[in-house]
Design a protein around this motif. Structure first.
Motif, PDB file in Angstrom:
ATOM      1  N   SER A   1       0.837  -1.191   0.000  1.00 56.32           N
ATOM      2  CA  SER A   1       0.000   0.000   0.000  1.00 56.32           C
ATOM      3  C   SER A   1       0.879   1.250   0.000  1.00 56.32           C
ATOM      4  O   SER A   1       2.087   1.199   0.282  1.00 56.32           O
ATOM      5  CB  SER A   1      -0.886   0.015   1.233  1.00 56.32           C
ATOM      6  OG  SER A   1      -0.093   0.186   2.406  1.00 56.32           O
ATOM      7  N   ASP A   2       0.254   2.381  -0.286  1.00 58.17           N
ATOM      8  CA  ASP A   2       0.971   3.648  -0.206  1.00 58.17           C
ATOM      9  C   ASP A   2       1.533   3.857   1.193  1.00 58.17           C
ATOM     10  O   ASP A   2       2.659   4.353   1.360  1.00 58.17           O
ATOM     11  CB  ASP A   2       0.043   4.808  -0.555  1.00 58.17           C
ATOM     12  CG  ASP A   2      -0.298   4.884  -2.034  1.00 58.17           C
ATOM     13  OD1 ASP A   2       0.065   3.956  -2.778  1.00 58.17           O
ATOM     14  OD2 ASP A   2      -0.925   5.874  -2.436  1.00 58.17           O
ATOM     15  N   GLU A   3       0.770   3.498   2.208  1.00 59.27           N
ATOM     16  CA  GLU A   3       1.212   3.692   3.592  1.00 59.27           C
ATOM     17  C   GLU A   3       2.446   2.850   3.898  1.00 59.27           C
ATOM     18  O   GLU A   3       3.371   3.304   4.580  1.00 59.27           O
ATOM     19  CB  GLU A   3       0.081   3.340   4.560  1.00 59.27           C
ATOM     20  CG  GLU A   3      -1.087   4.321   4.543  1.00 59.27           C
ATOM     21  CD  GLU A   3      -1.990   4.169   3.312  1.00 59.27           C
ATOM     22  OE1 GLU A   3      -1.909   3.115   2.624  1.00 59.27           O
ATOM     23  OE2 GLU A   3      -2.763   5.094   3.029  1.00 59.27           O
ATOM     24  N   GLN A   4       2.483   1.618   3.383  1.00 59.21           N
ATOM     25  CA  GLN A   4       3.660   0.775   3.605  1.00 59.21           C
ATOM     26  C   GLN A   4       4.886   1.330   2.884  1.00 59.21           C
ATOM     27  O   GLN A   4       5.997   1.327   3.424  1.00 59.21           O
ATOM     28  CB  GLN A   4       3.368  -0.654   3.126  1.00 59.21           C
ATOM     29  CG  GLN A   4       2.429  -1.436   4.031  1.00 59.21           C
ATOM     30  CD  GLN A   4       2.055  -2.774   3.422  1.00 59.21           C
ATOM     31  OE1 GLN A   4       1.544  -2.844   2.298  1.00 59.21           O
ATOM     32  NE2 GLN A   4       2.314  -3.846   4.159  1.00 59.21           N
TER      33      GLN A   4
ATOM     34  N   ALA B   1       6.087   4.414   4.802  1.00 61.07           N
ATOM     35  CA  ALA B   1       6.711   4.042   6.078  1.00 61.07           C
ATOM     36  C   ALA B   1       8.105   3.463   5.860  1.00 61.07           C
ATOM     37  O   ALA B   1       9.033   3.760   6.624  1.00 61.07           O
ATOM     38  CB  ALA B   1       5.821   3.038   6.810  1.00 61.07           C
ATOM     39  N   PHE B   2       8.262   2.636   4.827  1.00 57.65           N
ATOM     40  CA  PHE B   2       9.580   2.049   4.565  1.00 57.65           C
ATOM     41  C   PHE B   2      10.567   3.127   4.115  1.00 57.65           C
ATOM     42  O   PHE B   2      11.738   3.098   4.508  1.00 57.65           O
ATOM     43  CB  PHE B   2       9.466   0.945   3.522  1.00 57.65           C
ATOM     44  CG  PHE B   2      10.745   0.165   3.353  1.00 57.65           C
ATOM     45  CD1 PHE B   2      11.314  -0.507   4.421  1.00 57.65           C
ATOM     46  CD2 PHE B   2      11.388   0.110   2.122  1.00 57.65           C
ATOM     47  CE1 PHE B   2      12.499  -1.228   4.275  1.00 57.65           C
ATOM     48  CE2 PHE B   2      12.565  -0.611   1.959  1.00 57.65           C
ATOM     49  CZ  PHE B   2      13.125  -1.274   3.046  1.00 57.65           C
ATOM     50  N   ALA B   3      10.097   4.086   3.306  1.00 56.58           N
ATOM     51  CA  ALA B   3      10.971   5.172   2.871  1.00 56.58           C
ATOM     52  C   ALA B   3      11.437   6.004   4.068  1.00 56.58           C
ATOM     53  O   ALA B   3      12.598   6.429   4.128  1.00 56.58           O
ATOM     54  CB  ALA B   3      10.251   6.043   1.848  1.00 56.58           C
ATOM     55  N   ARG B   4      10.546   6.238   5.009  1.00 56.89           N
ATOM     56  CA  ARG B   4      10.957   6.961   6.227  1.00 56.89           C
ATOM     57  C   ARG B   4      11.961   6.133   7.017  1.00 56.89           C
ATOM     58  O   ARG B   4      12.926   6.671   7.581  1.00 56.89           O
ATOM     59  CB  ARG B   4       9.744   7.286   7.089  1.00 56.89           C
ATOM     60  CG  ARG B   4       8.805   8.329   6.495  1.00 56.89           C
ATOM     61  CD  ARG B   4       7.792   8.820   7.526  1.00 56.89           C
ATOM     62  NE  ARG B   4       6.906   7.754   7.991  1.00 56.89           N
ATOM     63  CZ  ARG B   4       5.742   7.444   7.448  1.00 56.89           C
ATOM     64  NH1 ARG B   4       5.319   8.103   6.367  1.00 56.89           N
ATOM     65  NH2 ARG B   4       4.987   6.481   7.959  1.00 56.89           N
ATOM     66  N   TRP B   5      11.748   4.828   7.056  1.00 54.05           N
ATOM     67  CA  TRP B   5      12.607   3.954   7.859  1.00 54.05           C
ATOM     68  C   TRP B   5      14.015   3.844   7.268  1.00 54.05           C
ATOM     69  O   TRP B   5      15.003   3.856   8.000  1.00 54.05           O
ATOM     70  CB  TRP B   5      11.962   2.571   7.944  1.00 54.05           C
ATOM     71  CG  TRP B   5      12.701   1.601   8.818  1.00 54.05           C
ATOM     72  CD1 TRP B   5      12.658   1.508  10.181  1.00 54.05           C
ATOM     73  CD2 TRP B   5      13.585   0.568   8.374  1.00 54.05           C
ATOM     74  NE1 TRP B   5      13.465   0.478  10.615  1.00 54.05           N
ATOM     75  CE2 TRP B   5      14.048  -0.120   9.524  1.00 54.05           C
ATOM     76  CE3 TRP B   5      14.023   0.155   7.117  1.00 54.05           C
ATOM     77  CZ2 TRP B   5      14.932  -1.174   9.453  1.00 54.05           C
ATOM     78  CZ3 TRP B   5      14.912  -0.913   7.040  1.00 54.05           C
ATOM     79  CH2 TRP B   5      15.353  -1.566   8.202  1.00 54.05           C
TER      80      TRP B   5
ATOM     81  N   PRO C   1      11.771  10.449   2.285  1.00 56.02           N
ATOM     82  CA  PRO C   1      11.190  10.394   3.633  1.00 56.02           C
ATOM     83  C   PRO C   1       9.999  11.336   3.808  1.00 56.02           C
ATOM     84  O   PRO C   1       9.186  11.140   4.716  1.00 56.02           O
ATOM     85  CB  PRO C   1      12.365  10.808   4.528  1.00 56.02           C
ATOM     86  CG  PRO C   1      13.569  10.399   3.761  1.00 56.02           C
ATOM     87  CD  PRO C   1      13.221  10.673   2.326  1.00 56.02           C
ATOM     88  N   GLY C   2       9.887  12.325   2.925  1.00 60.25           N
ATOM     89  CA  GLY C   2       8.812  13.285   3.050  1.00 60.25           C
ATOM     90  C   GLY C   2       7.646  13.094   2.105  1.00 60.25           C
ATOM     91  O   GLY C   2       6.661  13.828   2.179  1.00 60.25           O
ATOM     92  N   GLY C   3       7.713  12.119   1.190  1.00 65.17           N
ATOM     93  CA  GLY C   3       6.605  11.908   0.262  1.00 65.17           C
ATOM     94  C   GLY C   3       7.058  11.341  -1.064  1.00 65.17           C
ATOM     95  O   GLY C   3       8.241  11.051  -1.279  1.00 65.17           O
ATOM     96  N   GLU C   4       6.105  11.205  -2.002  1.00 63.65           N
ATOM     97  CA  GLU C   4       6.369  10.558  -3.287  1.00 63.65           C
ATOM     98  C   GLU C   4       6.771  11.588  -4.340  1.00 63.65           C
ATOM     99  O   GLU C   4       6.264  12.717  -4.363  1.00 63.65           O
ATOM    100  CB  GLU C   4       5.134   9.793  -3.758  1.00 63.65           C
ATOM    101  CG  GLU C   4       5.396   8.940  -4.992  1.00 63.65           C
ATOM    102  CD  GLU C   4       4.242   8.023  -5.360  1.00 63.65           C
ATOM    103  OE1 GLU C   4       4.433   7.153  -6.234  1.00 63.65           O
ATOM    104  OE2 GLU C   4       3.145   8.169  -4.767  1.00 63.65           O
TER     105      GLU C   4
ATOM    106  N   VAL D   1      13.446  -8.158   2.367  1.00 61.65           N
ATOM    107  CA  VAL D   1      12.848  -7.255   3.334  1.00 61.65           C
ATOM    108  C   VAL D   1      11.437  -7.753   3.647  1.00 61.65           C
ATOM    109  O   VAL D   1      10.725  -8.199   2.750  1.00 61.65           O
ATOM    110  CB  VAL D   1      12.845  -5.803   2.802  1.00 61.65           C
ATOM    111  CG1 VAL D   1      12.081  -5.693   1.493  1.00 61.65           C
ATOM    112  CG2 VAL D   1      12.297  -4.845   3.829  1.00 61.65           C
ATOM    113  N   ASP D   2      11.071  -7.690   4.899  1.00 65.60           N
ATOM    114  CA  ASP D   2       9.750  -8.136   5.341  1.00 65.60           C
ATOM    115  C   ASP D   2       8.914  -6.919   5.687  1.00 65.60           C
ATOM    116  O   ASP D   2       9.133  -6.264   6.711  1.00 65.60           O
ATOM    117  CB  ASP D   2       9.896  -9.066   6.549  1.00 65.60           C
ATOM    118  CG  ASP D   2       8.561  -9.613   7.029  1.00 65.60           C
ATOM    119  OD1 ASP D   2       7.532  -9.350   6.354  1.00 65.60           O
ATOM    120  OD2 ASP D   2       8.532 -10.302   8.062  1.00 65.60           O
ATOM    121  N   LEU D   3       7.948  -6.605   4.825  1.00 71.86           N
ATOM    122  CA  LEU D   3       7.070  -5.456   5.069  1.00 71.86           C
ATOM    123  C   LEU D   3       5.673  -5.891   5.417  1.00 71.86           C
ATOM    124  O   LEU D   3       4.769  -5.078   5.432  1.00 71.86           O
ATOM    125  CB  LEU D   3       7.060  -4.541   3.835  1.00 71.86           C
ATOM    126  CG  LEU D   3       8.422  -3.947   3.433  1.00 71.86           C
ATOM    127  CD1 LEU D   3       8.259  -3.060   2.218  1.00 71.86           C
ATOM    128  CD2 LEU D   3       9.013  -3.167   4.586  1.00 71.86           C
TER     129      LEU D   3
END
Length: 275
Positions: A29-32, A35-39, A65-68, A273-275
């Motif tokens: 999902s977009d949220e996943q 979140a991974f980009a922030r991580w 980390p701030g968006g797409e 990677v486990d998301l």
């Protein structure tokens, strides 16, 4: 999910700009993704997906980390490298990437290179923005030799300063940036590098990007064949202890011809990677 981390724009280990690449990411999902980009906390994290355009070999989504982002250069080269290394076979001689900016062609050769996408915003910068840019860079208004909008997705405004030494000495005022994403260019008098670049984009979650393909593409469309040679090598990342080398070449007429941006790529981390 298969995972690669690819160093882009350096032939030497750990001196380019890394991009995190998640393969076979259609189920996320977009949220996943966000979140991974922030991580990862890298300037960009990408996700390889099946294409929706029959002319493309794969589809890429690019996150900071701030968006797409609709397009970014070093993620384009690093993701193409990871896709090919994982067994991807393009339909033609070139790799064709689908992303938010449309279709991007990636040429294979001594190094991967992408065709600069059309600018979404170009032309002169108004005086109010020039004053804001000078304040953000902590330089005088008269120190801005030239400036132009060179936005191919991330929002870049290009600024030409007197020389590379002036670019390297900049100590920006981050609080003064607002929404500005400023790419600064300064020429070298001689040597293997034509220019030194720095990319300032605090709004994307990283104050300075180490080595930036999209910015170099816009600079090539703006300056190649006029203030800069038709083919040249740009340096970037020096202040961040990197040694980015970006190969830029113009085919055709300055200002309207096709600009190609290339660099070395190498996988530095591979696994899952486990998301």
């Amino acid at each position: 999910m298969r995972f690669s981390q690819v160093d882009v724009f350096s032939a030497e280990p750990l001196l380019g700009n890394p991009v995190a690449v998640v393969h076979d990411a259609a189920g996320l999902s977009d949220e996943q993704m966000a979140a991974f980009a922030r991580w990862t906390n890298l300037s960009e994290t990408t996700f390889l997906l099946p294409p929706t355009d029959p002319a493309a070999d794969y589809r890429l989504r690019i996150w900071t980390p701030g968006g797409e982002l609709p397009f970014a250069g070093h993620p384009t080269l690093g993701s193409a490298h990871a896709w090919l290394e994982a067994g991807g076979v393009p339909a033609g001689d070139d790799v064709v990437q689908e992303c938010g900016a449309g279709l991007v062609t990636i040429r294979r050769g001594d190094r991967l290179s992408f065709a600069a996408p059309p600018l979404t915003r170009s032309g002169p910068v108004d005086e109010a923005d020039l004053e804001a840019i000078a304040a953000a860079l902590r330089v005088g208004r008269d120190d801005l030799v030239d400036a132009a909008w060179i936005d191919n997705g991330p929002g870049w405004v290009g600024v030409l300063l007197a020389d590379a030494a002036t670019v390297l000495a900049l100590e920006p005022d981050w609080a003064a940036f607002g929404d500005l994403k400023i790419g600064v260019v300064g020429p070298y008098a001689d040597g293997p590098l034509a220019v030194e670049l720095r990319a300032f984009c605090p709004g994307y979650g990283m104050p300075e990007d180490p080595v930036t393909g999209s910015l170099n593409a816009g600079v090539g469309q703006w300056l190649a064949g006029t203030r800069l040679p038709r083919s040249y090598v740009a340096g970037q990342g020096t202040v961040l202890q990197r040694a980015g080398r970006v190969h830029v070449s113009l085919v055709g007429t300055p200002g309207t011809g096709e600009v190609w941006v290339g660099g070395d790529t190498r996988t530095t981390v591979a696994g899952s990677v486990d998301l």
